[in-house]
Design an enzyme around this catalytic site. Structure first.
Site, PDB file in Angstrom:
ATOM      1  N   ASP A  54       9.251  -0.792  16.166  1.00  0.00           N
ATOM      2  CA  ASP A  54       9.851  -1.281  14.926  1.00  0.00           C
ATOM      3  C   ASP A  54       9.885  -0.151  13.913  1.00  0.00           C
ATOM      4  OD1 ASP A  54      11.046  -2.975  13.131  1.00  0.00           O
ATOM      5  OD2 ASP A  54       9.313  -4.267  12.824  1.00  0.00           O
ATOM      6  N   LYS A  55      10.692  -0.364  12.895  1.00  0.00           N
ATOM      7  CA  LYS A  55      10.831   0.596  11.792  1.00  0.00           C
ATOM      8  C   LYS A  55      10.817  -0.179  10.477  1.00  0.00           C
ATOM      9  CE  LYS A  55      14.123   2.160   8.750  1.00  0.00           C
ATOM     10  NZ  LYS A  55      14.985   1.280   7.891  1.00  0.00           N
ATOM     11  N   HIS A  56      10.229   0.399   9.446  1.00  0.00           N
ATOM     12  CA  HIS A  56      10.193  -0.244   8.131  1.00  0.00           C
ATOM     13  C   HIS A  56      10.456   0.810   7.064  1.00  0.00           C
ATOM     14  CE1 HIS A  56       8.976  -3.241   5.097  1.00  0.00           C
ATOM     15  NE2 HIS A  56       8.473  -2.210   4.449  1.00  0.00           N
ATOM     16  N   SER A  57      11.236   0.437   6.056  1.00  0.00           N
ATOM     17  CA  SER A  57      11.544   1.353   4.953  1.00  0.00           C
ATOM     18  C   SER A  57      11.030   0.773   3.650  1.00  0.00           C
ATOM     19  CB  SER A  57      13.058   1.572   4.862  1.00  0.00           C
ATOM     20  OG  SER A  57      13.397   2.283   3.679  1.00  0.00           O
TER      21      SER A  57
ATOM     22  N   THR B  69      18.430  -5.307   3.664  1.00  0.00           N
ATOM     23  CA  THR B  69      19.108  -5.324   4.966  1.00  0.00           C
ATOM     24  C   THR B  69      19.687  -6.698   5.271  1.00  0.00           C
ATOM     25  OG1 THR B  69      17.697  -3.567   5.820  1.00  0.00           O
ATOM     26  CG2 THR B  69      18.753  -4.976   7.441  1.00  0.00           C
TER      27      THR B  69
ATOM     28  N   SER C  81       0.226  -5.276   2.721  1.00  0.00           N
ATOM     29  CA  SER C  81       1.429  -6.109   2.718  1.00  0.00           C
ATOM     30  C   SER C  81       2.393  -5.670   3.811  1.00  0.00           C
ATOM     31  CB  SER C  81       2.111  -6.038   1.351  1.00  0.00           C
ATOM     32  OG  SER C  81       3.323  -6.768   1.351  1.00  0.00           O
TER      33      SER C  81
ATOM     34  N   LYS D 108       2.590  -7.698   8.261  1.00  0.00           N
ATOM     35  CA  LYS D 108       3.772  -8.275   8.908  1.00  0.00           C
ATOM     36  C   LYS D 108       4.085  -7.576  10.222  1.00  0.00           C
ATOM     37  CE  LYS D 108       6.356  -7.803   5.124  1.00  0.00           C
ATOM     38  NZ  LYS D 108       5.449  -7.574   3.993  1.00  0.00           N
ATOM     39  N   LYS D 109       3.627  -6.339  10.366  1.00  0.00           N
ATOM     40  CA  LYS D 109       3.870  -5.600  11.602  1.00  0.00           C
ATOM     41  C   LYS D 109       2.818  -5.933  12.664  1.00  0.00           C
ATOM     42  CE  LYS D 109       7.385  -3.834   9.687  1.00  0.00           C
ATOM     43  NZ  LYS D 109       8.707  -4.389  10.037  1.00  0.00           N
TER      44      LYS D 109
ATOM     45  N   ARG E 199       1.202 -10.407  -7.102  1.00  0.00           N
ATOM     46  CA  ARG E 199       1.260  -9.005  -7.503  1.00  0.00           C
ATOM     47  C   ARG E 199       2.424  -8.748  -8.446  1.00  0.00           C
ATOM     48  NH1 ARG E 199       2.160  -6.239  -2.221  1.00  0.00           N
ATOM     49  NH2 ARG E 199       2.444  -4.390  -3.517  1.00  0.00           N
TER      50      ARG E 199
END
Length: 488
Positions: free
Chosen positions: A116-119, A157, A220, A224-225, A205
Site C-alpha cells: 500500500d501507499k499513503h500520502s 483521492t 492515525s 489504518k494500515k 484533534r
C-alpha cells in the site's frame, strides 16, 4: 520507564517519537497493576510521565466505548501534544487504535504481494490513481487503498474518483477481496468498522489544536494500515508551502517516526520526502486530474508525475522483496505505463466499482479530447496571461489551490458537495522561458468569471526570474528506509 513527576518536582523531559527512553532494571514480574482511571492517566502524561501499554489500551477503550468524556479526550490529546510520546508509547497507541475495530484478512498465498501507499496530501496529487493499477499490473495486491476526501485546500483521492459517473467507494471486505482477486487493486473509503478510535480521535484533534502532534499523526496513519495486514508500505510525506510540513527537516521527523513505529509493529515502512511547492503535474481539480492520470497511464503526461509514480512503486516492489533493486522496480512500474497494462487494470477496477463498463472502456481507450467530453466539466474557461518576460521559477501551489477551493473544488466541512469540473491547467512548466502576454494558466470554473481578488491571487502564483531556462527538478527528494534495508 520514566517515573511520573510528583507535585513540586521538575517534570521529566519527554522523549521524542522515534527515540526510546531508558528504563530501570527490571526485577521478577509482580501482579498486574490495577487499571488507572482516566484523570490519573491524563495527570501522568500532563506531568511528563510515560504511559504503559495497558494505560494506552485503557484510554483507547474508553474512547471507543463512550465512557471517556469529550473534555477528557481533549485533555489527553493536549497532554500528548505538549509532552510527546516515545517510540514504545507511539507503537502501543497505534496498536490499540488498530485493534479497536475490524481487521482485514487475506489468503496466506498473498502474503508477499500485499502492499500500500499513503500520502500526506498535496495539490494536484493524483499518484494513487496511477500507482494502484500499475502495482496490480506488476503482480501486487494493492491492498484496499483506504483513501480520504479533500478538506481544506487539498483534493482527496476519493473525490477525484467519484467525479467518474457511477464510481462507488463503499466496498465490503468480501467485495474488496473480489476486487483484489480479479483486478489486483481497489481504492475505497474508510469504513467505520476499521480503526473506529482513529475517527473519534481525529475529530477531537481537529477541534483541540492537536492536529500537528507527531505521535498522534503517526498513530492515525499507521493504525489504518495495520488493519490491512500489509507486507510493505511506502509513505509519501510532502514538504513545502502547500504541504502540512513547510520544511524538509520537519517532514523528515515524521518520516522517521513512521518508519520507526512501523518497524515496532512488524511492518516494513519506507517514507519518501517529496516537494510540494509547485502543483504535481499540470492539472489541479477532480476531473482534470483523472484525465491527467489516464494520460500518465498512456505512457505520456507530465514528467514529474511519472517520476514520482515510478520511484514510489519501485521502492514498494523492492521493499516487499519482489525485485533486487529500487531501479529495477521503477523500470517495471514504468513498463506497465508504457505498455498499457496499468490502464487495463484501471478500467477493470472502474467497472467493478460501479462505473458502467462501456464508460470505463471509453475512458481508458479514448483520446484526451474524448475523455474530456465523458467526464463532468465546468461551464466556462478563462486564461491568464504572463505579466512580463521571464523564466518560470515556480508556480506556487498554495494560492492556486485556495482560489480553486473558493470556486467550489474544495470543501470547508465534511459532507459538503463539490464541483468536480472546477480546476486549472498549467500551460507552462517550471524552467520554461515566457514572453509577456503568453497564456500560462487555464481556469475551469462554473462562476460567470474570476473576481479581481481571485485573478490577482492567481497571477501572484506565477514566479518569474531573469535566469536562463532550466530543467525542472524531480519532486522526489529523499527516501527513509527501515533499519533492515539500505539504499539500492
Amino acid at each position: 520507564m520514566a517515573a511520573p513527576a510528583t507535585p513540586g518536582s521538575p517534570a521529566p523531559t519527554p522523549a521524542a517519537p522515534g527515540k526510546l527512553s531508558q528504563g530501570a532494571p527490571r526485577g521478577p514480574p509482580g501482579p498486574p497493576p490495577e487499571p488507572k482511571q482516566l484523570p490519573e492517566l491524563i495527570r501522568l502524561k500532563r506531568d511528563g510521565g510515560r504511559l504503559s501499554e495497558g494505560d494506552i489500551r485503557g484510554f483507547v477503550s474508553a474512547v471507543v466505548n463512550g465512557s471517556a468524556q469529550g473534555t477528557q479526550i481533549g485533555a489527553m490529546l493536549m497532554a500528548i501534544r505538549l509532552r510527546g510520546m516515545d517510540l514504545e508509547e507511539t507503537v502501543a497507541l497505534t496498536q490499540a487504535m488498530a485493534k479497536s475495530g475490524q481487521q482485514l484478512e487475506w489468503p496466506e498465498a498473498w502474503h508477499q504481494q500485499l502492499v500500500d501507499k499513503h500520502s500526506t496530501g498535496g495539490v494536484g496529487d493524483k499518484v494513487s490513481l496511477v500507482l494502484a493499477p500499475a502495482l496490480a499490473a506488476c503482480g501486487c495486491k494493492q491492498v484496499p487503498m483506504i483513501s480520504g476526501r479533500g478538506l481544506g485546500h487539498t483534493g482527496g483521492t476519493l473525490d477525484k474518483l467519484e467525479s467518474i459517473p457511477g464510481f462507488t467507494v463503499i466496498q465490503s471486505p468480501e467485495q474488496m477481496q473480489g476486487l483484489l482477486e480479479q483486478v489486483g487493486c481497489c481504492i475505497v473509503g474508510q469504513s467505520k468498522k476499521l480503526a473506529p478510535a482513529d475517527g473519534i480521535l481525529y475529530e477531537a484533534r481537529d477541534v483541540t489544536a492537536t492536529v500537528d502532534s507527531l505521535p498522534l499523526i503517526t498513530a492515525s496513519i499507521l493504525s489504518k494500515k495495520v488493519v490491512e495486514n500489509l507486507s510493505a508500505l511506502v509513505m509519501d510525506v510532502k514538504f513545502g508551502e502547500a504541504a502540512v510540513f513547510p520544511s524538509q527537516a520537519e517532514a523528515r521527523e515524521l518520516a522517521r517516526a513512521l518508519v520507526g513505529v512501523g518497524a515496532g509493529l512488524g511492518l516494513r515502512v519506507a517514507a519518501a520526502l517529496t516537494a510540494m511547492d509547485n502543483p504535481l503535474g499540470r492539472s489541479v481539480g477532480h476531473t482534470l486530474e483523472v484525465e491527467e492520470a489516464l494520460l500518465c497511464m498512456d505512457g505520456e503526461g507530465p514528467p514529474d508525475l511519472r517520476d514520482l509514480v515510478t520511484k514510489l512503486g519501485g521502492a514498494l516492489l523492492w521493499l516487499s522483496g519482489q525485485v533486487e533493486t529500487q531501479a529495477e522496480g521503477a523500470a517495471r512500474v514504468a513498463a506497465t505505463l508504457d505498455h498499457g497494462s496499468a490502464r487495463g487494470r484501471f478500467e477493470r477496477m472502474l467497472a467493478m466499482q460501479g462505473v458502467d463498463p462501456g464508460l470505463a472502456r471509453a475512458l481508458c481507450s479514448g483520446t484526451p479530447a474524448q475523455r474530456h467530453q465523458l467526464l463532468p466539466g465546468a461551464r466556462k474557461q478563462e486564461e491568464l496571461l504572463a505579466p512580463a518576460d521571464g523564466t518560470v521559477e515556480q508556480v506556487r501551489a498554495l494560492p492556486l489551490a485556495r482560489v480553486l477551493h473558493e470556486l467550489g473544488a474544495g470543501r470547508n466541512r465534511a459532507g459538503e458537495s463539490l464541483r468536480p469540473g472546477v480546476g486549472a491547467e498549467l500551460l507552462v512548466s517550471v524552467g520554461q522561458r515566457l514572453r509577456r502576454g503568453t497564456p500560462w494558466l487555464r481556469v475551469h470554473l462554473d462562476a460567470p468569471a474570476l473576481s479581481d481578488p481571485q485573478r490577482c491571487a492567481l497571477q501572484g502564483a506565477l514566479v518569474l526570474s531573469d535566469r536562463a531556462p532550466f530543467a525542472a527538478p524531480s519532486p522526489f527528494a529523499e527516501l527513509i528506509l527501515p533499519p533492515t534495508h539500505t539504499q539500492q
